[in-house]
Motif scaffolding. Sequence first.
Motif, PDB file in Angstrom:
ATOM      1  N   ALA A  41       9.393  33.732   1.921  1.00  0.00           N
ATOM      2  CA  ALA A  41       8.256  33.170   2.895  1.00  0.00           C
ATOM      3  C   ALA A  41       6.833  33.415   2.531  1.00  0.00           C
ATOM      4  O   ALA A  41       6.207  32.336   2.674  1.00  0.00           O
ATOM      5  N   LEU A  42       6.813  34.548   1.979  1.00  0.00           N
ATOM      6  CA  LEU A  42       5.415  35.109   1.573  1.00  0.00           C
ATOM      7  C   LEU A  42       4.969  33.796   0.629  1.00  0.00           C
ATOM      8  O   LEU A  42       3.815  33.409   0.454  1.00  0.00           O
ATOM      9  N   GLU A  43       5.689  33.647  -0.328  1.00  0.00           N
ATOM     10  CA  GLU A  43       5.396  32.866  -1.462  1.00  0.00           C
ATOM     11  C   GLU A  43       5.026  31.201  -0.696  1.00  0.00           C
ATOM     12  O   GLU A  43       3.987  30.642  -1.244  1.00  0.00           O
ATOM     13  N   LYS A  44       6.070  31.025   0.193  1.00  0.00           N
ATOM     14  CA  LYS A  44       5.784  29.739   0.898  1.00  0.00           C
ATOM     15  C   LYS A  44       4.563  29.562   1.631  1.00  0.00           C
ATOM     16  O   LYS A  44       3.831  28.700   1.556  1.00  0.00           O
ATOM     17  N   ALA A  45       4.046  30.959   2.292  1.00  0.00           N
ATOM     18  CA  ALA A  45       2.783  30.802   2.792  1.00  0.00           C
ATOM     19  C   ALA A  45       1.686  30.663   1.961  1.00  0.00           C
ATOM     20  O   ALA A  45       0.766  29.957   2.364  1.00  0.00           O
ATOM     21  N   PHE A  46       1.915  31.218   1.105  1.00  0.00           N
ATOM     22  CA  PHE A  46       0.560  30.986   0.080  1.00  0.00           C
ATOM     23  C   PHE A  46       0.457  29.507  -0.566  1.00  0.00           C
ATOM     24  O   PHE A  46      -0.576  29.172  -0.776  1.00  0.00           O
ATOM     25  N   GLN A  47       1.466  28.863  -0.574  1.00  0.00           N
ATOM     26  CA  GLN A  47       1.631  27.301  -0.912  1.00  0.00           C
ATOM     27  C   GLN A  47       1.113  26.562   0.435  1.00  0.00           C
ATOM     28  O   GLN A  47       0.111  25.885   0.234  1.00  0.00           O
ATOM     29  N   LEU A  48       1.353  27.110   1.527  1.00  0.00           N
ATOM     30  CA  LEU A  48       0.919  26.470   2.872  1.00  0.00           C
ATOM     31  C   LEU A  48      -0.548  26.687   3.145  1.00  0.00           C
ATOM     32  O   LEU A  48      -1.212  25.666   3.717  1.00  0.00           O
ATOM     33  N   GLY A  49      -1.071  27.772   2.812  1.00  0.00           N
ATOM     34  CA  GLY A  49      -2.253  28.029   3.016  1.00  0.00           C
ATOM     35  C   GLY A  49      -2.745  28.459   4.651  1.00  0.00           C
ATOM     36  O   GLY A  49      -1.600  28.242   5.184  1.00  0.00           O
ATOM     37  N   PRO A  50      -3.624  29.268   4.943  1.00  0.00           N
ATOM     38  CA  PRO A  50      -3.910  29.898   6.153  1.00  0.00           C
ATOM     39  C   PRO A  50      -3.534  28.769   7.323  1.00  0.00           C
ATOM     40  O   PRO A  50      -2.745  29.128   8.360  1.00  0.00           O
ATOM     41  N   GLU A  51      -4.190  27.876   7.183  1.00  0.00           N
ATOM     42  CA  GLU A  51      -4.196  26.527   8.266  1.00  0.00           C
ATOM     43  C   GLU A  51      -2.712  26.220   8.406  1.00  0.00           C
ATOM     44  O   GLU A  51      -2.276  25.826   9.516  1.00  0.00           O
ATOM     45  N   GLY A  52      -2.113  25.820   7.073  1.00  0.00           N
ATOM     46  CA  GLY A  52      -0.684  25.425   7.193  1.00  0.00           C
ATOM     47  C   GLY A  52       0.228  26.363   7.929  1.00  0.00           C
ATOM     48  O   GLY A  52       1.294  26.067   8.788  1.00  0.00           O
TER      49      GLY A  52
END
Lengths: 313, 633
Positions: free
Chosen positions: B251-262
């Motif tokens: 999930a953290l990996e994906k969060a970095f891809q999404l970016g804060p606003e994502g």
Amino acid sequence: MTSPHLQLVQLSRPATTPKVMVELSVDGHSVKVPEGSTILNACQQLGIEVPTLCWLETLKPVNVCRVCVVEVEGARVLVPSCSRTVEPGMKVKTRSDRVNLTRRLVLEMLASSVDLSTAPGMAEMLAEYDAKPERFGPDAETVAQPVKVDNDLYIRDYAKCVLCYKCVEACGEDHQNTFAIAVAGRGFHAHISTEFVVELPESACVYCGNCIAVCPTGALMSKREWELRQAGTWNESKQTATDTVCPFCGVGCTLTLHVQDGEIVKATSPLDNDITVGNLCIKGRFGWRHVQNGHASRGPSADPTAPRAPANH
Amino acid sequence: MDIKISDATPSPDERDAVDRRLGPPRASWDGAELRTARDMHVGFGGKEQRDRRHLLLPALQALQERIGWISEGGFNYVCERLSVPPAEAWGVATFYMMLSTQPRPRRVLHVCDDIACKVKGAKEVCRGLRTHHSPPLPHGVVGGHSEEPRGAHATLNEHHGAWTTSPCLGLCDVAPAGLLIEAGPVVVERSIGELSSEYAMGLLGGGAEPDDVLTQATTIGGIGALRLLKRIGKVDPTSLDDYKASGGYKALEKAFQLGPEGVIREVTEAKLLGRGGAAFPTGRKWEAVRTQPEKTRYIICNADESEPGTFKDRILLTGDPFALVEAMTIAAFAAGCSRGYFYIRGEYPLAAKRVQHAIDMARAAGLLGPTVMGTSFAFEIEVRRGAGAYICGEETAIFESIEGKRGEPRNKPPFPVQHGLFNKPTIMNNVETLANVLPIIIDGGAAAARIGTEQSAGTRLFCLSGHVAKPGVYEVPMGTTLGELMTLAGGVSGNGTLQCALLGGAAGSFVRADEMGLILTHEDTRAAGVSLGSGVVVAFDSSVDMKDILHRIAKFFRDESCGQCVPCRVGTVRQEEALHRIATKKTIGGVKGELALLEEIGLAMKDGSICGLGQTAYAAVESAIKRLNLYPV
Ligand SMILES: Cc1cc2nc3c(=O)[nH]c(=O)nc-3n(C[C@H](O)[C@H](O)[C@H](O)COP(=O)(O)O)c2cc1C
Ligand code: SF4
Ligand code: SF4
Ligand code: SF4
Ligand code: FES
Ligand code: FES
């Protein structure tokens, strides 16, 4: 209590630069006050009376007594007018049924647990809100306890303490920076205390008496006033108050000497004085006893330079 | 400001305990024993030293853990080390019930006598101890200290323990519960389930030594796929490798891809509402912090879990700590926080240990620290432990507590997202709220929003205890009925006939046995005039004396009020007194008069109190009067 965010709340001393004005309505009257003012400021400007206990213009609001609550349209619960800052378009009611009920209950709760007999204006306040503290019954728990007489300058009668935090603020962050006393314990047993409940002469107290000056109930009282009250001879109607300048050092604090029957019985300083904001040091507050030395009742420990000598009792 | 302290000095043990927590003193200025020639020329202290005020509670806890109480010498040393005026430190030391300023034996057993334990035999445990061991220790230090010998170091019998009663220990699933604490160079802290008076006596005699891990199994269950509990009992909570093998840090990996606003978009789309009781939209909270002009920001995981009947967070903290560390890291990334805290209640030793271990492992693996997962995002987490104060679960009280002050709630506004910890923008999230973040990021917010109802999305953890056959934590989609939940927990135990249930905790309300059709969503409970609170369901069979239970709840609020504001400080006492007068048939104005009085006290507490404690202190009493008709007139 002394959280940093409170520093954002403006003290009610007049601002020097013109401010953005905020318009709100209080009890149907429209009023404009400078941005950052409290609801209480707005009420005062309109001449609407709001009772207060823990608020003082020279201290940061701690909003703990809740006797000043008002109803703000849209708010889930009542808000403390002494600390809540105004917002444009706010609609405030100061005497709705909800407000009256909570104020009455707060007063009843206090009067049923604390000795308010020397709190100025309290009898009037209780009457105004039709408070009946006796309805909590004869067994209602109280904070009754013996008076603390541990030095020759002032006494602490915590049976009269409403826990308004004013003395703690005056002794600490807001004025004296001495931090001799703090709130200790929790819940109903919360109380003002020194560390390990040591007597004042063992504590960090410097006997400025600035706590006495802000106490709204007479829980903190100069020893002389307490003695006269014990003897039944304290009589405010016979007292005169004379402003003078404290002679003890070059600061030149304004000193108000309260005189009864030709004797100085108390020294205070006006809250609205720019230099003192009501504060003094041990010499201003208690040095008059030195001036009057020779009074039989007080003996050598009345010498203000030796205040830390524990009292004999 | 000068610090004036008494002549009492610390013992070598006390000095050592404090120095281990704070690091050694730098000079005689901050408490070193020897004054060096350098000290005569160079002064330390001032602002730098005062900025360490936030270490006051940890330092006092170090003394408590080492000696079993806080002596004047040890106390003085802490004041000197941190430049805290002793009166202020005294105010803090006397605020927390797990700290003692009176001499105490090293070994103390805390016995829960709160509602769920009450119906499972806590009374018998206490009675046994009273008869065959000793009376309980008085609570805290509220009465002051003057009659006690000052400066004396503990001279109590080392081999003879003492006991004290406690509010809910968050172990209601294994009631009756206890917590054993033995002070020493390595403090021993053990949660104990299914406590009996014989076993308790053995513990106090110094014999039996309970396991580090709670041996009584709690039940984990649910309806549909478990999202929050899926790793509990299946994946080793102490192994980062196992956590990763079970999907951890995806999930953290994906969060970095999404970016804060994502990230915030997904959480908002998931319609995640806070699980700590107030049900505030989590996405909105994060966004408010993300958009603050102030760049120093904090995040706190509220793991104070002290609402009687609540133990779901304990299960997550002890059973899946890496998930919470990962979720907090995601939240911090989204809102731009550089530092996080887990504020874990003092009665949860295993939770604190597991979370600390997970943080250490994550840091070692580069999942925390200056470059999280090799990115430019820097984030650190610290564990802070509570010390026995329900009020320190209130968000602003946590700020005060971490800052080294008394846990007194602040008046709001200003709100934490603007002025929180150290006056900086702060996110406060409940443990379960954070646990929701991982499946939301992995499966997407829209998928999460499809679970549950339109207004109450997702799954929810419920803590079932009291008279249910299988007490435990159950994860169900929002919209499940109370009856279904009871069935999941094996139905009514005890005498088999349900009298009522407490929903939402001490701050919640009672519901009748005929209200089991209640749909558990925010909207349905609100319409019924009750609330989900922290997901508590304590069941009571028809043999339980509900007036006794109600009295315990009233006592809880009275004991736990911080004492700051009048409506709550005095109101909780007056409420308890009125209930007592009814129970002892000494009413003023008859039962009717007392009920009218209770109603007014309740209204003033609800309307006039500073925080949620006072505002909800009448809720359970009100529901007992109006829903259960406990006091017919
Ligand atoms: C007296 C009191 C105690 C509270 N205790 C807790 C607690 O133990 N855990 C918790 O998460 N929230 C607790 N809360 C609610 C918090 O103030 C806050 O709303 C919550 O932590 C926000 O997180 P959430 O949005 O994720 O729910 C408490 C509130 C009050 C008034
Ligand atoms: S007299 Fe001054 S120093 Fe002493 S307690 Fe009062 S305010 Fe503090
Ligand atoms: S002693 Fe006086 S000033 Fe201090 S808290 Fe009590 S009532 Fe307030
Ligand atoms: S409501 Fe109670 S707990 Fe909350 S601030 Fe007031 S006294 Fe403290
Ligand atoms: S005067 Fe406002 S709360 Fe006390
Ligand atoms: S642990 Fe005893 S009631 Fe919760």
